[in-house]
Design a protein around this motif. Structure first.
Motif, PDB file in Angstrom:
ATOM      1  N   ARG A   8      48.246  40.484  34.673  1.00  0.00           N
ATOM      2  CA  ARG A   8      48.146  39.019  34.652  1.00  0.00           C
ATOM      3  C   ARG A   8      49.023  38.427  33.560  1.00  0.00           C
ATOM      4  NH1 ARG A   8      42.138  39.360  35.580  1.00  0.00           N
ATOM      5  NH2 ARG A   8      41.801  38.858  37.756  1.00  0.00           N
ATOM      6  N   ARG A   9      48.966  39.019  32.380  1.00  0.00           N
ATOM      7  CA  ARG A   9      49.774  38.509  31.269  1.00  0.00           C
ATOM      8  C   ARG A   9      51.262  38.631  31.581  1.00  0.00           C
ATOM      9  NH1 ARG A   9      48.640  37.765  25.820  1.00  0.00           N
ATOM     10  NH2 ARG A   9      50.460  36.817  24.819  1.00  0.00           N
ATOM     11  N   LYS A  10      51.669  39.739  32.170  1.00  0.00           N
ATOM     12  CA  LYS A  10      53.082  39.923  32.489  1.00  0.00           C
ATOM     13  C   LYS A  10      53.538  38.948  33.573  1.00  0.00           C
ATOM     14  CE  LYS A  10      53.274  44.809  31.164  1.00  0.00           C
ATOM     15  NZ  LYS A  10      53.510  46.195  31.623  1.00  0.00           N
ATOM     16  N   ILE A  11      52.679  38.727  34.589  1.00  0.00           N
ATOM     17  CA  ILE A  11      53.041  37.775  35.652  1.00  0.00           C
ATOM     18  C   ILE A  11      53.149  36.373  35.079  1.00  0.00           C
ATOM     19  CG2 ILE A  11      52.214  36.689  37.761  1.00  0.00           C
ATOM     20  CD1 ILE A  11      51.065  39.382  38.572  1.00  0.00           C
ATOM     21  N   TRP A  12      52.188  36.000  34.224  1.00  0.00           N
ATOM     22  CA  TRP A  12      52.225  34.671  33.621  1.00  0.00           C
ATOM     23  C   TRP A  12      53.490  34.511  32.775  1.00  0.00           C
ATOM     24  CZ3 TRP A  12      50.620  29.956  33.923  1.00  0.00           C
ATOM     25  CH2 TRP A  12      50.678  29.107  32.824  1.00  0.00           C
ATOM     26  N   THR A  13      53.829  35.507  31.992  1.00  0.00           N
ATOM     27  CA  THR A  13      55.043  35.435  31.173  1.00  0.00           C
ATOM     28  C   THR A  13      56.290  35.327  32.045  1.00  0.00           C
ATOM     29  OG1 THR A  13      53.958  36.788  29.468  1.00  0.00           O
ATOM     30  CG2 THR A  13      56.356  36.618  29.381  1.00  0.00           C
ATOM     31  N   ALA A  14      56.313  36.093  33.140  1.00  0.00           N
ATOM     32  CA  ALA A  14      57.476  36.052  34.033  1.00  0.00           C
ATOM     33  C   ALA A  14      57.653  34.677  34.645  1.00  0.00           C
ATOM     34  CB  ALA A  14      57.317  37.110  35.130  1.00  0.00           C
ATOM     35  N   PHE A  15      56.546  34.043  35.062  1.00  0.00           N
ATOM     36  CA  PHE A  15      56.665  32.718  35.676  1.00  0.00           C
ATOM     37  C   PHE A  15      57.007  31.648  34.650  1.00  0.00           C
ATOM     38  CE2 PHE A  15      54.427  34.596  39.328  1.00  0.00           C
ATOM     39  CZ  PHE A  15      55.203  34.079  40.347  1.00  0.00           C
ATOM     40  N   ILE A  16      56.504  31.769  33.430  1.00  0.00           N
ATOM     41  CA  ILE A  16      56.877  30.817  32.380  1.00  0.00           C
ATOM     42  C   ILE A  16      58.370  30.903  32.103  1.00  0.00           C
ATOM     43  CG2 ILE A  16      56.661  30.356  29.915  1.00  0.00           C
ATOM     44  CD1 ILE A  16      54.387  29.219  31.480  1.00  0.00           C
ATOM     45  N   LEU A  17      58.873  32.138  31.967  1.00  0.00           N
ATOM     46  CA  LEU A  17      60.308  32.310  31.717  1.00  0.00           C
ATOM     47  C   LEU A  17      61.133  31.816  32.897  1.00  0.00           C
ATOM     48  CD1 LEU A  17      60.305  35.848  30.034  1.00  0.00           C
ATOM     49  CD2 LEU A  17      60.552  33.629  28.928  1.00  0.00           C
ATOM     50  N   SER A 163      44.806  40.978  41.711  1.00  0.00           N
ATOM     51  CA  SER A 163      43.407  41.057  41.261  1.00  0.00           C
ATOM     52  C   SER A 163      42.736  42.357  41.671  1.00  0.00           C
ATOM     53  CB  SER A 163      42.617  39.853  41.780  1.00  0.00           C
ATOM     54  OG  SER A 163      43.042  38.676  41.151  1.00  0.00           O
ATOM     55  N   PRO A 164      42.929  42.851  42.918  1.00  0.00           N
ATOM     56  CA  PRO A 164      42.311  44.145  43.264  1.00  0.00           C
ATOM     57  C   PRO A 164      42.800  45.289  42.385  1.00  0.00           C
ATOM     58  CG  PRO A 164      42.986  42.976  45.248  1.00  0.00           C
ATOM     59  CD  PRO A 164      43.561  42.219  44.092  1.00  0.00           C
ATOM     60  N   VAL A 165      44.092  45.263  42.028  1.00  0.00           N
ATOM     61  CA  VAL A 165      44.627  46.329  41.169  1.00  0.00           C
ATOM     62  C   VAL A 165      44.001  46.246  39.779  1.00  0.00           C
ATOM     63  CG1 VAL A 165      46.724  47.294  40.146  1.00  0.00           C
ATOM     64  CG2 VAL A 165      46.789  46.353  42.458  1.00  0.00           C
ATOM     65  N   GLY A 196      44.953  47.276  51.876  1.00  0.00           N
ATOM     66  CA  GLY A 196      46.332  47.770  51.819  1.00  0.00           C
ATOM     67  C   GLY A 196      46.482  48.950  50.884  1.00  0.00           C
ATOM     68  N   GLU A 197      47.554  48.907  50.076  1.00  0.00           N
ATOM     69  CA  GLU A 197      47.845  49.997  49.165  1.00  0.00           C
ATOM     70  C   GLU A 197      46.745  50.181  48.117  1.00  0.00           C
ATOM     71  OE1 GLU A 197      49.814  47.591  49.943  1.00  0.00           O
ATOM     72  OE2 GLU A 197      51.674  48.414  50.789  1.00  0.00           O
ATOM     73  N   THR A 198      46.120  49.068  47.688  1.00  0.00           N
ATOM     74  CA  THR A 198      45.035  49.173  46.711  1.00  0.00           C
ATOM     75  C   THR A 198      43.844  49.916  47.293  1.00  0.00           C
ATOM     76  OG1 THR A 198      45.755  47.032  45.830  1.00  0.00           O
ATOM     77  CG2 THR A 198      43.638  47.874  45.081  1.00  0.00           C
ATOM     78  N   LEU A 199      43.550  49.690  48.561  1.00  0.00           N
ATOM     79  CA  LEU A 199      42.452  50.398  49.211  1.00  0.00           C
ATOM     80  C   LEU A 199      42.753  51.892  49.294  1.00  0.00           C
ATOM     81  CD1 LEU A 199      39.776  50.371  50.724  1.00  0.00           C
ATOM     82  CD2 LEU A 199      41.036  49.844  52.824  1.00  0.00           C
ATOM     83  N   VAL A 200      43.997  52.231  49.629  1.00  0.00           N
ATOM     84  CA  VAL A 200      44.381  53.644  49.681  1.00  0.00           C
ATOM     85  C   VAL A 200      44.235  54.281  48.296  1.00  0.00           C
ATOM     86  CG1 VAL A 200      46.297  55.235  50.109  1.00  0.00           C
ATOM     87  CG2 VAL A 200      45.938  53.278  51.621  1.00  0.00           C
ATOM     88  N   LEU A 201      44.666  53.550  47.258  1.00  0.00           N
ATOM     89  CA  LEU A 201      44.560  54.064  45.895  1.00  0.00           C
ATOM     90  C   LEU A 201      43.101  54.236  45.489  1.00  0.00           C
ATOM     91  CD1 LEU A 201      46.025  54.853  43.291  1.00  0.00           C
ATOM     92  CD2 LEU A 201      46.021  52.447  42.629  1.00  0.00           C
ATOM     93  N   ALA A 202      42.249  53.257  45.831  1.00  0.00           N
ATOM     94  CA  ALA A 202      40.830  53.357  45.503  1.00  0.00           C
ATOM     95  C   ALA A 202      40.179  54.543  46.205  1.00  0.00           C
ATOM     96  CB  ALA A 202      40.121  52.059  45.878  1.00  0.00           C
ATOM     97  N   GLN A 203      40.514  54.752  47.457  1.00  0.00           N
ATOM     98  CA  GLN A 203      39.950  55.880  48.193  1.00  0.00           C
ATOM     99  C   GLN A 203      40.418  57.211  47.598  1.00  0.00           C
ATOM    100  OE1 GLN A 203      41.298  54.949  52.147  1.00  0.00           O
ATOM    101  NE2 GLN A 203      39.532  53.649  52.613  1.00  0.00           N
ATOM    102  N   SER A 204      41.686  57.268  47.203  1.00  0.00           N
ATOM    103  CA  SER A 204      42.206  58.497  46.603  1.00  0.00           C
ATOM    104  C   SER A 204      41.530  58.783  45.264  1.00  0.00           C
ATOM    105  CB  SER A 204      43.727  58.391  46.417  1.00  0.00           C
ATOM    106  OG  SER A 204      44.371  58.194  47.658  1.00  0.00           O
ATOM    107  N   LEU A 205      41.345  57.732  44.451  1.00  0.00           N
ATOM    108  CA  LEU A 205      40.680  57.912  43.168  1.00  0.00           C
ATOM    109  C   LEU A 205      39.219  58.311  43.351  1.00  0.00           C
ATOM    110  CD1 LEU A 205      42.128  54.922  41.104  1.00  0.00           C
ATOM    111  CD2 LEU A 205      42.518  57.346  40.697  1.00  0.00           C
TER     112      LEU A 205
END
Length: 434
Positions: A8-17, A163-165, A196-205
């Motif tokens: 979140r912090r990185k996305i916010w910084t990227a959009f501010i820049l 948010s899911p990640v 999507g990919e987050t669900l696959v990652l959650a299932q793998s974990l």
């Protein structure tokens, strides 16, 4: 708790820049457009107006100079009195000029025909500012508002997308590495937006954590069963060996073989004890307690005297200053026992001396010693140096090093070929706890 420099912090910084860069580009573009409007379009308009006036003057002498809401003109015939021309522009040479704000700030074109007549055309600064505002600043403000709205909307959408990640990372961060909780990532506990990919990652974990949990239970079962099943037959061997040693009818050859059996049994007991401690990772399963170091040292020295057998080796213990430790006493016994066993195996004559000082235990011998090449590799498992015929499995010093790293008790080794070896265990008073 998520890290401050998370997604979140990185996305916010990227959009501010990004918004700042676009705003800067937009302002620079509008400034450039106003400069073009001021110095190119208006200049061209004044030049065209002057050319048109010269044509009218040639066709109709006495034609009036331009005088409109935006522009004022002055004609100075050749050789005429220049007093009718404003003093601010009277001395200007032919060409395009921009007056300072103190003098009105108008844009001035001074043009002269072939007959020597001079024409002054003034474009009012207020109109320049008005044009710059309506064709520059107003569109700029609208563009910036649209940019900010789009950037904020995109940020919100990106925030929802990651948010899911972030939720998944927070759940994994709460896991205890020794005992993960796969139930947190079971399908019924997943939020609806995990897909999507987050669900696959959650299932793998989830599957990975379940396997780790299974391995942890299996390792605990193994260490519990091994500590019982392996010690039982060794106890039988030790007791039987002690009973046979009391038989005076044994021949010297049989008694020598029995001594080797008893020594191998003691080595195996110590090795199994060390492996069981190391197999439990950070949790040794042994309770911490405050104990006197000298008691453990004296006990291990007494056991070591049996190891030298009939060799002309004297095992001594010197307590110069004792101290207490808060740790499992069995761990120190395993470490010191391996150092003494190593010293007794590689000393054929002379002595093995254990010295207890404040904060350290020193084990020195008069054995065969080691050169620098062998000394640099002594902590490698199963490394036997140049003495493969000696007794032992070649893992004693490796066990000592691993336990010293776990408990924060550094071990130092010094040795010279033919002069013996000295091992020193240091116990920092503020050392890390396992």
């Amino acid at each position: 708790m998520p890290h401050r420099k998370g997604l979140r912090r990185k996305i916010w910084t990227a959009f501010i820049l990004q918004a700042a860069a676009i705003s800067f580009a937009a302002v620079l573009g509008v400034y450039g457009a106003s400069a073009v409007l001021k110095h190119v379009l208006i200049q061209q308009a004044l030049q065209e107006e002057a050319a048109h006036y010269w044509q009218r003057l040639q066709a109709r002498p006495g034609a009036e100079v331009p005088d409109t809401y935006n522009m004022t003109g002055y004609l100075l015939p050749a050789g005429a009195d220049a007093s009718k021309v404003p003093a601010t522009i009277r001395g200007l040479a032919p060409g395009f000029h921009a007056l300072p704000r103190a003098q009105g700030g108008s844009l001035v074109l001074v043009d002269q025909d072939r007959n020597g007549h001079r024409l002054y055309l003034l474009f009012k600064q207020e109109q320049v500012d008005s044009l710059a505002f309506w064709f520059g600043m107003a569109p700029l403000a609208i563009v910036l508002v649209v940019i900010y709205v789009i950037a904020w909307t995109t940020y919100r959408a990106s925030k929802r997308a990651v948010s899911p990640v972030i939720w998944l990372a927070s759940q994994v961060q709460r896991w205890d590495p020794k005992q993960p909780e796969p139930a947190l990532l079971s399908p019924e506990n997943l939020p609806t937006d995990v897909e999507g990919e987050t669900l696959v990652l959650a299932q793998s974990l989830h599957e990975f954590a379940s396997r780790i949990e299974h391995f942890v239970h299996r390792e605990r079962d193994f260490t519990r069963d091994a500590s019982h099943e392996l010690r039982t037959p060794l106890t039988v061997i030790r007791v039987a060996g002690d009973m046979m040693a009391g038989d005076d009818s044994l021949s010297p050859t049989a008694r020598k073989a029995l001594g080797r059996i008893q020594g191998a049994g003691r080595d195996m007991e110590a090795l199994i004890e060390a492996f069981l401690i190391l197999a439990r990772e950070g949790d040794t399963g042994l309770p911490d307690s405050d104990f006197d170091v000298s008691e453990v040292v004296l006990d291990e020295v007494e056991k070591a005297r049996v190891l030298v057998g009939s060799k002309p080796v004297k095992v001594e213990c010197r307590i110069e200053q004792t101290f207490e430790l808060h740790a499992p006493p069995r761990v120190l016994s395993v470490m010191l026992g391996n150092l003494l066993r190593n010293a007794c195996h590689y000393t054929d004559a002379g002595q093995v001396v254990v010295v207890v000082r404040d904060g350290e235990i020193e084990v020195s011998d008069t054995g065969i010693g080691m050169d620098d090449v062998v000394l640099s590799r002594i902590f490698e498992p199963f490394y036997r140096g140049n003495n493969p015929g000696k007794e032992g499995q070649g893992v004693g010093l490796s066990i000592v090093q691993r336990l010293s790293q776990r408990y924060g008790w550094p071990v130092r080794m010094q040795s010279r070929p033919g002069q013996g070896t000295t091992a020193t265990l240091v116990f920092p008073r503020s050392g890390p706890r396992p």
